[in-house]
Write a protein that holds these residues in place. Structure first.
Motif, short mmCIF file in Angstrom:
data_model
loop_
_atom_site.label_atom_id
_atom_site.label_comp_id
_atom_site.label_asym_id
_atom_site.label_seq_id
_atom_site.Cartn_x
_atom_site.Cartn_y
_atom_site.Cartn_z
N LEU A 171 14.04 4.55 4.43
CA LEU A 171 14.82 3.37 4.07
C LEU A 171 16.32 3.58 4.17
N GLY A 172 16.75 4.73 4.69
CA GLY A 172 18.17 5.03 4.67
C GLY A 172 18.80 5.23 6.03
N HIS A 173 19.50 6.36 6.18
CA HIS A 173 20.30 6.63 7.36
C HIS A 173 19.54 7.37 8.47
N THR A 174 18.23 7.53 8.32
CA THR A 174 17.45 8.17 9.36
C THR A 174 16.73 7.12 10.20
N ASP A 175 16.13 7.56 11.28
CA ASP A 175 15.48 6.66 12.23
C ASP A 175 14.03 7.07 12.39
N PRO A 176 13.03 6.18 12.20
CA PRO A 176 13.18 4.73 12.00
C PRO A 176 13.64 4.37 10.60
N GLN A 177 13.89 3.08 10.42
CA GLN A 177 14.30 2.58 9.12
C GLN A 177 13.48 1.35 8.77
N VAL A 178 12.99 1.30 7.52
CA VAL A 178 12.31 0.10 7.04
C VAL A 178 13.25 -0.65 6.09
N VAL A 179 13.06 -1.95 6.03
CA VAL A 179 13.90 -2.82 5.23
C VAL A 179 13.32 -2.96 3.83
N ILE A 180 14.17 -2.85 2.83
CA ILE A 180 13.77 -3.05 1.43
C ILE A 180 14.41 -4.35 0.93
N PRO A 181 13.61 -5.27 0.41
CA PRO A 181 14.21 -6.48 -0.18
C PRO A 181 14.96 -6.11 -1.46
N TYR A 182 16.25 -6.33 -1.45
CA TYR A 182 17.11 -5.90 -2.56
C TYR A 182 17.09 -6.98 -3.64
N GLY A 183 16.47 -6.63 -4.77
CA GLY A 183 16.23 -7.62 -5.81
C GLY A 183 14.90 -8.31 -5.63
N GLY A 184 14.21 -7.97 -4.54
CA GLY A 184 12.88 -8.52 -4.30
C GLY A 184 11.81 -7.70 -4.98
N GLN A 185 10.60 -8.16 -4.86
CA GLN A 185 9.48 -7.53 -5.55
C GLN A 185 8.94 -6.36 -4.73
N VAL A 186 8.54 -5.28 -5.43
CA VAL A 186 7.90 -4.13 -4.79
C VAL A 186 6.78 -3.63 -5.69
N ARG A 187 5.71 -3.18 -5.08
CA ARG A 187 4.59 -2.58 -5.80
C ARG A 187 4.46 -1.14 -5.34
N VAL A 188 4.65 -0.22 -6.26
CA VAL A 188 4.52 1.21 -5.99
C VAL A 188 3.21 1.66 -6.60
N ASP A 189 2.23 1.91 -5.76
CA ASP A 189 0.87 2.22 -6.21
C ASP A 189 0.61 3.71 -6.02
N GLY A 190 0.76 4.46 -7.11
CA GLY A 190 0.53 5.89 -7.03
C GLY A 190 -0.93 6.26 -6.87
N VAL A 191 -1.82 5.38 -7.26
CA VAL A 191 -3.25 5.63 -7.11
C VAL A 191 -3.65 5.53 -5.65
N ALA A 192 -3.22 4.45 -5.00
CA ALA A 192 -3.54 4.23 -3.59
C ALA A 192 -2.54 4.90 -2.66
N ARG A 193 -1.46 5.47 -3.23
CA ARG A 193 -0.39 6.09 -2.43
C ARG A 193 0.17 5.09 -1.42
N SER A 194 0.54 3.91 -1.92
CA SER A 194 1.07 2.88 -1.05
C SER A 194 2.30 2.23 -1.70
N VAL A 195 3.17 1.69 -0.84
CA VAL A 195 4.33 0.94 -1.31
C VAL A 195 4.33 -0.39 -0.55
N THR A 196 4.30 -1.48 -1.29
CA THR A 196 4.26 -2.80 -0.68
C THR A 196 5.44 -3.61 -1.20
N VAL A 197 6.26 -4.09 -0.28
CA VAL A 197 7.39 -4.92 -0.65
C VAL A 197 7.03 -6.38 -0.38
N THR A 198 7.81 -7.28 -0.97
CA THR A 198 7.63 -8.71 -0.71
C THR A 198 8.89 -9.23 -0.04
N TYR A 199 8.75 -9.60 1.22
CA TYR A 199 9.87 -10.17 1.98
C TYR A 199 10.01 -11.67 1.71
#
Length: 344
Positions: free
Chosen positions: A316-344
């Motif tokens: 999500l930062g200065h490396t390549d590739p980069q994914v977009v994070i909705p800033y102030g948007g919703q995110v689900r960090v699921d440690g059980v499923a080892r997944s991160v889902t954002v809401t665009y």
């Protein structure tokens, strides 16, 4: 938090330099980025007056931002690149104009200033996607970056962040036309590293570039009382200036002493950029730098937020590739499923 309406193919989008006017002295990646916006995203980029002016004053750059929000024909705003003095621009923004004309803003690095400003106005923005870096990438847009940007720009709803198993943090010289004939060299990498997994955290995002956050804290600019961040997901990354592990720990320690770190039940940590044109590290030095960065973050979390879940090496930062994070948007960090889902 309000998600501003999204543009559609054929719409006009503002391209501006609220930080450094680097398009004026390094036009090749900027022109490549404009082509990608036109040809791959089918958008109509509109440059604002100070976009190619290096050294434009803070008020002049703020005028471009205000004008872009005020113009009803503009449906989104994309930063040309970052810089180091956007903190001087935000005091000149017209909040009434912005709130009356909300629209998506894309940027990262020094654009953390604008992201924080928009967050404080209750508007969701987008951490990632600058014209010169992601759109104007040497060799063309990275497919992972392009997919994330397209989803964030045009769609609404959940988006599962992908894990990268190869990446690049080696910069090709932007003043050499030959750089744009090939993609940056990639190296293999592991997927995400999880700390304290086993829980699920859902919340709004806040954070950005760690160095810029430290400046905002020093200037007491746009930082709310700690309780305002209860239950949110902290997003942090570091820049091409390659701050030391000691500096990273000290910034986070100061956030901890201020009572901020304990408010975040989950943290997303960007993959550390460990090479720059000014510091051409060896593969061994890069690996050591990344290990030390992770250790610094973990040390701060153990001391100030021991129960927090953290995901390291999210792209999500200065490396390549980069994914977009909705800033102030919703995110689900699921440690059980080892997944991160954002809401665009």
């Amino acid at each position: 938090m309000i998600y501003p309406p999204k543009p559609r193919p054929g719409d006009k989008v503002a391209v501006l330099s609220a930080s450094a006017g680097l398009p004026g002295i390094l036009p090749l990646p900027f022109e490549a980025g404009l082509r990608a916006l036109r040809e791959e995203f089918e958008l109509v980029p509109v440059e604002f007056p100070a976009t190619r002016v290096m050294g434009a004053g803070a008020r002049r750059r703020a005028d471009d931002v205000n004008a872009a929000f005020a113009d009803p024909s503009i449906k989104a705003i994309v930063a040309s690149i970052g810089g180091d003095d956007q903190i001087t621009v935000t005091p000149h923004l017209d909040d009434a104009v912005i709130l009356a004309n909300p629209k998506p803003f894309f940027g990262y690095s020094d654009n953390t200033n604008l992201l924080v400003h928009l967050w404080n106005l209750g508007l969701v923005a987008y951490h990632g996607g600058s014209v010169m870096c992601q759109f104007g990438r040497c060799g063309g847009m990275h497919p992972v970056s392009a997919d994330s940007l397209r989803a964030a720009m045009f769609t609404s709803g959940p988006y599962a962040l992908p894990q990268a198993f190869s990446y690049s943090d080696v910069d090709l010289p932007w003043d050499d036309p030959a750089s744009f004939a090939t993609a940056p060299p990639e190296q293999p990498c592991e997927g995400w590293f999880w700390h304290n997994p086993g829980t699920v955290v859902e919340g709004r995002t806040w954070g950005g570039n760690l160095e810029i956050l430290s400046w905002l804290l020093m200037a007491d600019r746009g930082i709310q009382a700690p309780a305002a961040y209860d239950g949110m997901v902290l997003v942090i990354e570091t820049s091409e200036e390659l701050p030391s592990a000691e500096e990273v720990f000290r910034i986070l320690r100061n956030m901890g002493e201020r009572g901020l770190l304990a408010r975040f039940p989950a943290v997303l940590v960007g993959r550390a950029k460990a090479w720059s044109l000014n510091r051409r590290t060896s593969p061994e030095e890069k690996a050591a730098y990344a290990r030390d960065q992770r250790a610094a973050v973990l040390k701060a979390l153990r001391e100030y937020a021991p129960a927090a879940m953290a995901v390291f090496d999210v792209d999500l930062g200065h490396t390549d590739p980069q994914v977009v994070i909705p800033y102030g948007g919703q995110v689900r960090v699921d440690g059980v499923a080892r997944s991160v889902t954002v809401t665009y």
